[in-house]
Design a protein around this motif. Structure first.
Motif, PDB file in Angstrom:
ATOM      1  N   THR A   4       0.867  -1.167   0.000  1.00 27.45           N
ATOM      2  CA  THR A   4       0.000   0.000   0.000  1.00 27.45           C
ATOM      3  C   THR A   4       0.908   1.222   0.000  1.00 27.45           C
ATOM      4  N   ASP A  45      -4.012  -0.522  -3.920  1.00 29.86           N
ATOM      5  CA  ASP A  45      -4.965   0.330  -3.218  1.00 29.86           C
ATOM      6  C   ASP A  45      -5.197  -0.259  -1.828  1.00 29.86           C
ATOM      7  N   ARG A  47      -7.673   0.090   0.173  1.00 37.98           N
ATOM      8  CA  ARG A  47      -9.066  -0.297   0.447  1.00 37.98           C
ATOM      9  C   ARG A  47      -9.452  -1.621  -0.188  1.00 37.98           C
ATOM     10  N   ASN A  48      -9.156  -1.783  -1.470  1.00 36.49           N
ATOM     11  CA  ASN A  48      -9.619  -2.995  -2.153  1.00 36.49           C
ATOM     12  C   ASN A  48      -8.493  -3.978  -2.496  1.00 36.49           C
ATOM     13  N   ARG A  52      -2.888  -0.588  -8.156  1.00 33.40           N
ATOM     14  CA  ARG A  52      -3.232   0.781  -8.534  1.00 33.40           C
ATOM     15  C   ARG A  52      -2.806   1.027  -9.976  1.00 33.40           C
ATOM     16  N   THR A  63       3.533   9.900  -7.789  1.00 32.06           N
ATOM     17  CA  THR A  63       3.275   8.946  -6.708  1.00 32.06           C
ATOM     18  C   THR A  63       4.577   8.368  -6.179  1.00 32.06           C
TER      19      THR A  63
END
Length: 77
Positions: A4, A45, A47-48, A52, A63
């Motif tokens: 992450t 990601d 969250r899921n 990405r 990033t």
């Protein structure tokens, strides 16, 4: 191992992540691979837990810079 954003920053700060690669995905977006060998994995990601994707190369570079990497040039080698 996948990372992450928070994990990537932590691993970069302790010098565990020193390499990266940006590749074009099958759907013409960009994906980031971090590390090399046993530490290699994708930026995902939080969250899921999916890889990405970035619509522009510029956003992928930004990033990586926010992780801590210093990017002075892009080249194909």
């Amino acid at each position: 191992m996948n990372y992450t954003m928070e994990q990537a920053k932590q691993m970069f700060n302790v010098a565990y992540l020193t390499d990266f690669r940006i590749d074009r995905s099958l759907d013409n977006e960009w994906i980031i691979s971090l590390g090399k060998g046993m530490s290699e994995g994708f930026l995902i990601d939080a969250r899921n837990k999916k890889v990405r994707t970035f619509k522009s190369l510029d956003s992928a570079v930004k990033t990586l810079e926010s992780v801590g990497f210093s990017i002075d040039a892009l080249f194909r080698g």
